[in-house]
Motif scaffolding. Structure first.
Motif, PDB file in Angstrom:
ATOM      1  N   ARG A   1       0.821  -1.217   0.000  1.00  0.00           N
ATOM      2  CA  ARG A   1       0.000   0.000   0.000  1.00  0.00           C
ATOM      3  C   ARG A   1       0.851   1.262   0.000  1.00  0.00           C
ATOM      4  NH1 ARG A   1      -5.595  -0.398   1.405  1.00  0.00           N
ATOM      5  NH2 ARG A   1      -6.161  -2.584   1.577  1.00  0.00           N
ATOM      6  N   TYR A   2       2.034   1.213   0.609  1.00  0.00           N
ATOM      7  CA  TYR A   2       2.909   2.387   0.655  1.00  0.00           C
ATOM      8  C   TYR A   2       3.499   2.693  -0.719  1.00  0.00           C
ATOM      9  CZ  TYR A   2       6.715   5.488   1.959  1.00  0.00           C
ATOM     10  OH  TYR A   2       7.575   6.551   2.032  1.00  0.00           O
ATOM     11  N   TYR A   3       4.017   1.672  -1.397  1.00  0.00           N
ATOM     12  CA  TYR A   3       4.668   1.888  -2.693  1.00  0.00           C
ATOM     13  C   TYR A   3       3.686   1.924  -3.853  1.00  0.00           C
ATOM     14  CZ  TYR A   3       9.200   1.463  -0.551  1.00  0.00           C
ATOM     15  OH  TYR A   3      10.295   1.670   0.213  1.00  0.00           O
ATOM     16  N   ARG A   4       2.495   1.372  -3.701  1.00  0.00           N
ATOM     17  CA  ARG A   4       1.453   1.367  -4.728  1.00  0.00           C
ATOM     18  C   ARG A   4       2.001   1.038  -6.121  1.00  0.00           C
ATOM     19  NH1 ARG A   4      -3.395   2.717  -2.755  1.00  0.00           N
ATOM     20  NH2 ARG A   4      -3.417   4.104  -0.985  1.00  0.00           N
ATOM     21  N   PRO A   5       2.283  -0.223  -6.396  1.00  0.00           N
ATOM     22  CA  PRO A   5       2.822  -0.583  -7.704  1.00  0.00           C
ATOM     23  C   PRO A   5       1.814  -0.345  -8.821  1.00  0.00           C
ATOM     24  CG  PRO A   5       2.234  -2.542  -6.490  1.00  0.00           C
ATOM     25  CD  PRO A   5       2.054  -1.377  -5.547  1.00  0.00           C
ATOM     26  N   ASP A   6       2.323  -0.018  -9.998  1.00  0.00           N
ATOM     27  CA  ASP A   6       1.478   0.202 -11.170  1.00  0.00           C
ATOM     28  C   ASP A   6       1.181  -1.157 -11.794  1.00  0.00           C
ATOM     29  OD1 ASP A   6       0.116   1.189 -13.311  1.00  0.00           O
ATOM     30  OD2 ASP A   6       1.902   1.862 -14.392  1.00  0.00           O
TER      31      ASP A   6
END
Length: 67
Positions: free
Chosen positions: A30-35
């Protein structure tokens, strides 16, 4: 059981460690939110930000054969 622990203690520790690993993975995700989108047209060479920029420079240097 390993280290002479009773089954109940072993299962509690196992459940706690499994839950903490899953919670940590969720927090990082949730912190890095990958595409996760898939582009319709693949990007051209050099358009991706994930390419190694130093790799192109190393490939341009002349290779001197070792004797």
């Amino acid at each position: 059981m390993p280290a002479g622990m009773p089954w109940s203690t072993y299962l509690k520790m196992f459940a706690a460690s499994l839950l903490s690993m899953c919670a940590g993975a969720e927090v990082v995700h949730r912190y890095y939110r990958p595409d996760l989108t898939i582009p319709e047209i693949p990007p051209k060479r050099g358009e991706l930000r994930t390419e190694l920029l130093g790799l192109k420079e190393r490939q341009r240097e002349p290779q001197i054969p070792q004797q």
